[in-house]
Design a protein around this motif. Structure first.
Motif, PDB file in Angstrom:
ATOM      1  N   LEU A 115       2.443  -2.923  10.927  1.00  0.00           N
ATOM      2  CA  LEU A 115       1.829  -2.363   9.712  1.00  0.00           C
ATOM      3  C   LEU A 115       0.444  -1.798  10.034  1.00  0.00           C
ATOM      4  N   ILE A 116      -0.349  -2.541  10.790  1.00  0.00           N
ATOM      5  CA  ILE A 116      -1.664  -2.054  11.184  1.00  0.00           C
ATOM      6  C   ILE A 116      -1.533  -0.740  11.934  1.00  0.00           C
ATOM      7  N   ARG A 117      -0.560  -0.665  12.839  1.00  0.00           N
ATOM      8  CA  ARG A 117      -0.308   0.582  13.588  1.00  0.00           C
ATOM      9  C   ARG A 117      -0.107   1.756  12.646  1.00  0.00           C
ATOM     10  N   GLU A 118       0.662   1.564  11.589  1.00  0.00           N
ATOM     11  CA  GLU A 118       0.911   2.658  10.643  1.00  0.00           C
ATOM     12  C   GLU A 118      -0.356   3.036   9.886  1.00  0.00           C
ATOM     13  N   PHE A 119      -1.170   2.049   9.532  1.00  0.00           N
ATOM     14  CA  PHE A 119      -2.415   2.345   8.815  1.00  0.00           C
ATOM     15  C   PHE A 119      -3.436   3.052   9.703  1.00  0.00           C
ATOM     16  N   LEU A 120      -3.321   2.922  11.028  1.00  0.00           N
ATOM     17  CA  LEU A 120      -4.197   3.659  11.924  1.00  0.00           C
ATOM     18  C   LEU A 120      -3.985   5.163  11.783  1.00  0.00           C
ATOM     19  N   LEU A 121      -2.834   5.566  11.238  1.00  0.00           N
ATOM     20  CA  LEU A 121      -2.532   6.978  11.008  1.00  0.00           C
ATOM     21  C   LEU A 121      -2.927   7.438   9.611  1.00  0.00           C
ATOM     22  N   GLY A 122      -3.618   6.569   8.865  1.00  0.00           N
ATOM     23  CA  GLY A 122      -4.083   6.956   7.540  1.00  0.00           C
ATOM     24  C   GLY A 122      -3.450   6.133   6.436  1.00  0.00           C
ATOM     25  N   PRO A 123      -3.830   6.388   5.181  1.00  0.00           N
ATOM     26  CA  PRO A 123      -3.285   5.647   4.041  1.00  0.00           C
ATOM     27  C   PRO A 123      -1.763   5.781   3.964  1.00  0.00           C
ATOM     28  N   LYS A 124      -1.122   4.717   3.512  1.00  0.00           N
ATOM     29  CA  LYS A 124       0.344   4.718   3.396  1.00  0.00           C
ATOM     30  C   LYS A 124       0.759   4.116   2.057  1.00  0.00           C
ATOM     31  N   ARG A 125       1.774   4.730   1.464  1.00  0.00           N
ATOM     32  CA  ARG A 125       2.374   4.174   0.259  1.00  0.00           C
ATOM     33  C   ARG A 125       3.390   3.096   0.633  1.00  0.00           C
ATOM     34  N   PHE A 126       3.727   2.251  -0.323  1.00  0.00           N
ATOM     35  CA  PHE A 126       4.701   1.188  -0.097  1.00  0.00           C
ATOM     36  C   PHE A 126       6.017   1.781   0.413  1.00  0.00           C
ATOM     37  N   LYS A 127       6.482   2.841  -0.229  1.00  0.00           N
ATOM     38  CA  LYS A 127       7.771   3.421   0.158  1.00  0.00           C
ATOM     39  C   LYS A 127       7.704   4.087   1.520  1.00  0.00           C
ATOM     40  N   ASP A 128       6.526   4.585   1.917  1.00  0.00           N
ATOM     41  CA  ASP A 128       6.369   5.154   3.257  1.00  0.00           C
ATOM     42  C   ASP A 128       6.596   4.068   4.308  1.00  0.00           C
ATOM     43  N   LEU A 129       5.958   2.923   4.089  1.00  0.00           N
ATOM     44  CA  LEU A 129       6.067   1.812   5.034  1.00  0.00           C
ATOM     45  C   LEU A 129       7.492   1.278   5.095  1.00  0.00           C
ATOM     46  N   LEU A 130       8.122   1.195   3.942  1.00  0.00           N
ATOM     47  CA  LEU A 130       9.496   0.678   3.899  1.00  0.00           C
ATOM     48  C   LEU A 130      10.454   1.631   4.602  1.00  0.00           C
ATOM     49  N   ALA A 131      10.203   2.932   4.505  1.00  0.00           N
ATOM     50  CA  ALA A 131      11.061   3.916   5.169  1.00  0.00           C
ATOM     51  C   ALA A 131      10.912   3.863   6.683  1.00  0.00           C
ATOM     52  N   ILE A 132       9.713   3.533   7.167  1.00  0.00           N
ATOM     53  CA  ILE A 132       9.463   3.461   8.606  1.00  0.00           C
ATOM     54  C   ILE A 132       9.954   2.140   9.180  1.00  0.00           C
ATOM     55  N   LEU A 133       9.611   1.042   8.514  1.00  0.00           N
ATOM     56  CA  LEU A 133       9.989  -0.298   8.984  1.00  0.00           C
ATOM     57  C   LEU A 133      11.177  -0.779   8.160  1.00  0.00           C
ATOM     58  N   THR A 134      12.305  -0.143   8.387  1.00  0.00           N
ATOM     59  CA  THR A 134      13.472  -0.317   7.519  1.00  0.00           C
ATOM     60  C   THR A 134      14.013  -1.747   7.517  1.00  0.00           C
ATOM     61  N   SER A 135      13.848  -2.469   8.616  1.00  0.00           N
ATOM     62  CA  SER A 135      14.405  -3.825   8.697  1.00  0.00           C
ATOM     63  C   SER A 135      13.499  -4.867   8.060  1.00  0.00           C
ATOM     64  N   MET A 136      12.332  -4.465   7.627  1.00  0.00           N
ATOM     65  CA  MET A 136      11.360  -5.422   7.107  1.00  0.00           C
ATOM     66  C   MET A 136      11.756  -5.955   5.731  1.00  0.00           C
ATOM     67  N   GLY A 137      12.234  -5.071   4.879  1.00  0.00           N
ATOM     68  CA  GLY A 137      12.634  -5.494   3.538  1.00  0.00           C
ATOM     69  C   GLY A 137      11.455  -5.501   2.579  1.00  0.00           C
ATOM     70  N   PRO A 138      11.686  -5.189   1.297  1.00  0.00           N
ATOM     71  CA  PRO A 138      10.591  -5.065   0.329  1.00  0.00           C
ATOM     72  C   PRO A 138       9.840  -6.364   0.068  1.00  0.00           C
ATOM     73  N   ASN A 139      10.535  -7.500   0.051  1.00  0.00           N
ATOM     74  CA  ASN A 139       9.851  -8.759  -0.242  1.00  0.00           C
ATOM     75  C   ASN A 139       8.872  -9.137   0.862  1.00  0.00           C
TER      76      ASN A 139
END
Length: 208
Positions: A16-40
């Motif tokens: 998650l930190i790695r993704e934030f190094l590329l700038g602000p991220k929405r919840f759905k952006d993160l979920l689309a990238i880290l698909t196995s993580m799950g929303p909860n």
């Protein structure tokens, strides 16, 4: 170190930190990238990072107001150690479980901003935008400092380049020159001139 691992040591957190190094991220952006993580689990990790002042809620205007998260000043201090972990991992044996096709050009660009020779960009104030396959990202250059960000830049980029992943990696590793890439049709210059295109990969040249 133990206290740091209390915050960062759980599975997915450093990604998650790695993704934030590329700038602000929405919840759905993160979920689309880290698909196995799950929303909860994602909700839990985000709440924990907010609680520990590593990230903070923000509102993106794209164009409607959209909630997102970004690194705080404390979180931004993780840039150097997180990227150092990535480079350290290059020395580990190849894990056959990792699919090479899952590589993302913007993550390669993120690493290049930490591995290049800053002398090449001293005095430069430019923005380079890339379209690599379906990915769009940009790199801000400011007098020796480089910052990779997801998405298009808000202002007109000095150089806009279109290519595929193979060409992007070859350019970064100096296996092909920008002139060759253009001449042979591997890359397209959407905006800017050829000298500027050549300068991009002098700035981004990988220095192991």
């Amino acid at each position: 170190m133990a206290r740091s691992l209390d915050v960062l040591g759980d599975r997915w957190t450093l990604l998650l930190i790695r993704e934030f190094l590329l700038g602000p991220k929405r919840f759905k952006d993160l979920l689309a990238i880290l698909t196995s993580m799950g929303p909860n689990r994602l909700s839990e990790r985000l709440a924990m990072l907010v609680e520990n002042a590593v990230i903070q809620p923000v509102t993106l205007h794209t164009p409607a107001a959209t909630p997102a998260y970004e690194l705080t000043a404390l979180g931004e201090r993780l840039r150097t150690p997180v990227l150092a972990l990535g480079f350290w991992g290059l020395s580990l044996p190849v894990d056959e479980r990792i699919d090479p096709s899952s590589a993302r050009a913007e993550l390669i660009a993120l690493c290049l901003t930490a591995a290049n020779d800053s002398v090449a960009s001293v005095g430069l104030h430019e923005v380079y935008e890339f379209q690599v396959g379906a990915e769009i990202f940009h790199i801000q250059v400011s007098d020796g400092s480089l910052l990779a960000r997801s998405g298009s830049c808000t202002e007109l980029a000095d150089v806009k380049i279109q290519c595929d992943m193979e060409t992007f990696i070859a350019l970064a590793l100096r296996q092909i020159t920008p002139t060759q890439a253009l001449r042979e049709g591997h890359a397209k210059l959407l905006h800017g001139d050829r000298p500027a295109f050549t300068r991009v990969f002098k700035v981004l040249e990988y220095k192991p």
